[in-house]
Design a protein around this motif. Structure first.
Motif, PDB file in Angstrom:
ATOM      1  N   GLN A  88      17.626 -41.018  15.559  1.00  0.00           N
ATOM      2  CA  GLN A  88      18.622 -39.983  15.839  1.00  0.00           C
ATOM      3  C   GLN A  88      18.099 -38.637  15.350  1.00  0.00           C
ATOM      4  O   GLN A  88      17.741 -38.479  14.180  1.00  0.00           O
ATOM      5  N   LEU A  89      18.039 -37.669  16.259  1.00  0.00           N
ATOM      6  CA  LEU A  89      17.515 -36.338  15.971  1.00  0.00           C
ATOM      7  C   LEU A  89      18.609 -35.307  16.189  1.00  0.00           C
ATOM      8  O   LEU A  89      19.140 -35.173  17.295  1.00  0.00           O
ATOM      9  N   ARG A 129      20.436 -28.988  13.263  1.00  0.00           N
ATOM     10  CA  ARG A 129      20.336 -28.956  11.797  1.00  0.00           C
ATOM     11  C   ARG A 129      18.949 -29.359  11.299  1.00  0.00           C
ATOM     12  O   ARG A 129      18.734 -29.416  10.085  1.00  0.00           O
ATOM     13  N   SER A 130      18.041 -29.664  12.217  1.00  0.00           N
ATOM     14  CA  SER A 130      16.691 -30.136  11.853  1.00  0.00           C
ATOM     15  C   SER A 130      16.782 -31.341  10.918  1.00  0.00           C
ATOM     16  O   SER A 130      16.209 -31.374   9.830  1.00  0.00           O
ATOM     17  N   LYS A 131      17.517 -32.372  11.373  1.00  0.00           N
ATOM     18  CA  LYS A 131      17.713 -33.591  10.596  1.00  0.00           C
ATOM     19  C   LYS A 131      17.337 -34.809  11.438  1.00  0.00           C
ATOM     20  O   LYS A 131      17.493 -34.819  12.658  1.00  0.00           O
ATOM     21  N   ILE A 132      16.884 -35.868  10.758  1.00  0.00           N
ATOM     22  CA  ILE A 132      16.559 -37.124  11.399  1.00  0.00           C
ATOM     23  C   ILE A 132      17.113 -38.275  10.570  1.00  0.00           C
ATOM     24  O   ILE A 132      17.177 -38.190   9.344  1.00  0.00           O
ATOM     25  N   TRP A 157      20.447 -38.797   6.313  1.00  0.00           N
ATOM     26  CA  TRP A 157      19.823 -37.733   7.090  1.00  0.00           C
ATOM     27  C   TRP A 157      18.695 -37.117   6.264  1.00  0.00           C
ATOM     28  O   TRP A 157      18.853 -36.828   5.086  1.00  0.00           O
ATOM     29  N   THR A 158      17.541 -36.948   6.880  1.00  0.00           N
ATOM     30  CA  THR A 158      16.367 -36.378   6.230  1.00  0.00           C
ATOM     31  C   THR A 158      15.930 -35.135   6.996  1.00  0.00           C
ATOM     32  O   THR A 158      15.945 -35.127   8.233  1.00  0.00           O
ATOM     33  N   PHE A 208       8.392 -41.491   4.103  1.00  0.00           N
ATOM     34  CA  PHE A 208       9.686 -41.934   3.571  1.00  0.00           C
ATOM     35  C   PHE A 208       9.512 -42.738   2.294  1.00  0.00           C
ATOM     36  O   PHE A 208      10.294 -43.649   2.005  1.00  0.00           O
ATOM     37  N   GLY A 209       8.452 -42.444   1.514  1.00  0.00           N
ATOM     38  CA  GLY A 209       8.236 -43.117   0.250  1.00  0.00           C
ATOM     39  C   GLY A 209       7.654 -44.508   0.360  1.00  0.00           C
ATOM     40  O   GLY A 209       7.567 -45.224  -0.634  1.00  0.00           O
TER      41      GLY A 209
END
Length: 298
Positions: free
Chosen positions: A131-132, A136-139, A23-24, A97-98
């Protein structure tokens, strides 16, 4: 110099190391989802817009940093209210994402403040299951060999013929409507005026607002629906917007390249942030599959 199409290199890296990313964090700004990116070596942020068929670079970002980019063929963009010709660029270096890659056919657009560097549309979403977790403001990103979306999908959804964009059926006051799944719509559900009439909303107008599309602005009225059925969930008192009387729109083909013929189901509007914000949304853009769930209580 090797050109990577859209996010192909990112997809290959992801596929090689993990079927599910960690999760990012993403930034939620006025209903819009942003990810940190680097564009031509300059730190910025990118908006994720599942309702856009193209990737864009912000005109203000290009001007602020005096960027000289390789020109590409201009593109006609059809927004909600207007069609406009835009310049485009090739070989734009982007790091997300690097992973560093190059984008071609990056269309110049007005994306607000210069800190909003770019917009990522279909080129991002179609390579993964995305997936969003809005709460939690995560992807996170998932490969298709990990999850059978055909089996777990709980919202009636398909890929729109012609555009390939994901559309879903919802019910507003018992009326079934097909709407585009649009993470770039930071406001309410937006439908055309005829559909608003069918749902009994024209007699309940509460006010009007100015709405900004891809190219221009227009006036929308709004009303509160008694119930919206979205997959297995029914939500009461949902605000719905629709064009004011006499306002012309292109709701069925927002962000589509002008001239493309669309067939299949009649799309009458957009699903946006106000409906998605309470859910964990799992979207397979390419296959037109959608699952929604409420976050677990901690």
């Amino acid at each position: 110099m090797t050109r990577y199409l859209l996010l192909f290199s990112l997809f290959l890296s992801f596929k090689s190391f993990s079927a599910v990313t960690a999760w990012t964090d993403f930034m939620l700004d006025n209903g819009h989802i942003f990810l940190p990116v680097s564009i031509e070596g300059i730190e910025s942020r990118a908006m994720l817009d599942s309702g856009a068929q193209i990737n864009s670079i912000n005109r203000a970002f290009v001007g602020k940093h005096n960027l000289t980019l390789d020109s590409a063929r201009s593109v006609n963009i059809k927004g909600v209210f207007k069609v406009e010709k835009r310049r485009a660029y090739n070989n734009v270096k982007v790091d997300i994402f690097g992973t560093e890659f190059e984008l071609d056919s990056l269309v110049e657009a007005s994306l607000g403040h210069h800190s909003n560097g770019m917009l990522l549309g279909a080129g991002f979403f179609k390579n993964f299951i995305v997936q969003l977790d809005y709460s939690r403001s995560k992807i996170r990103l998932i490969t298709r060999d990990t999850v059978d979306m055909g089996e777990i999908a709980n919202v009636k959804a398909v890929s729109q013929k012609g555009s390939g964009m994901p559309i879903a059926e919802i019910h507003i006051n018992g009326v079934a409507l097909w709407l585009r799944i649009d993470t770039g719509n930071a406001g309410t559900i937006l439908i055309d005026r005829r559909s608003a009439s069918r749902a009994g909303l024209l007699e309940q107008v509460e006010g009007a607002t100015t709405s900004f599309g891809a190219n221009s602005s227009g006036v929308n009225e709004f009303a509160t629906s008694k119930a919206v059925k979205f997959g297995p969930f029914e939500i009461s008192d949902v605000k719905v917007s629709f064009p004011a009387d006499g306002q012309k729109t292109n709701l069925e083909s927002q962000y589509e390249s002008a001239g493309t013929r669309i067939g299949g189901k009649r799309v009458v509007g957009l699903i946006g942030y106000d409906l998605l914000k309470d859910f964990i949304v799992t979207l397979d853009y390419k296959l037109g599959k959608l699952h929604i769930a409420l976050p677990e209580l901690e």
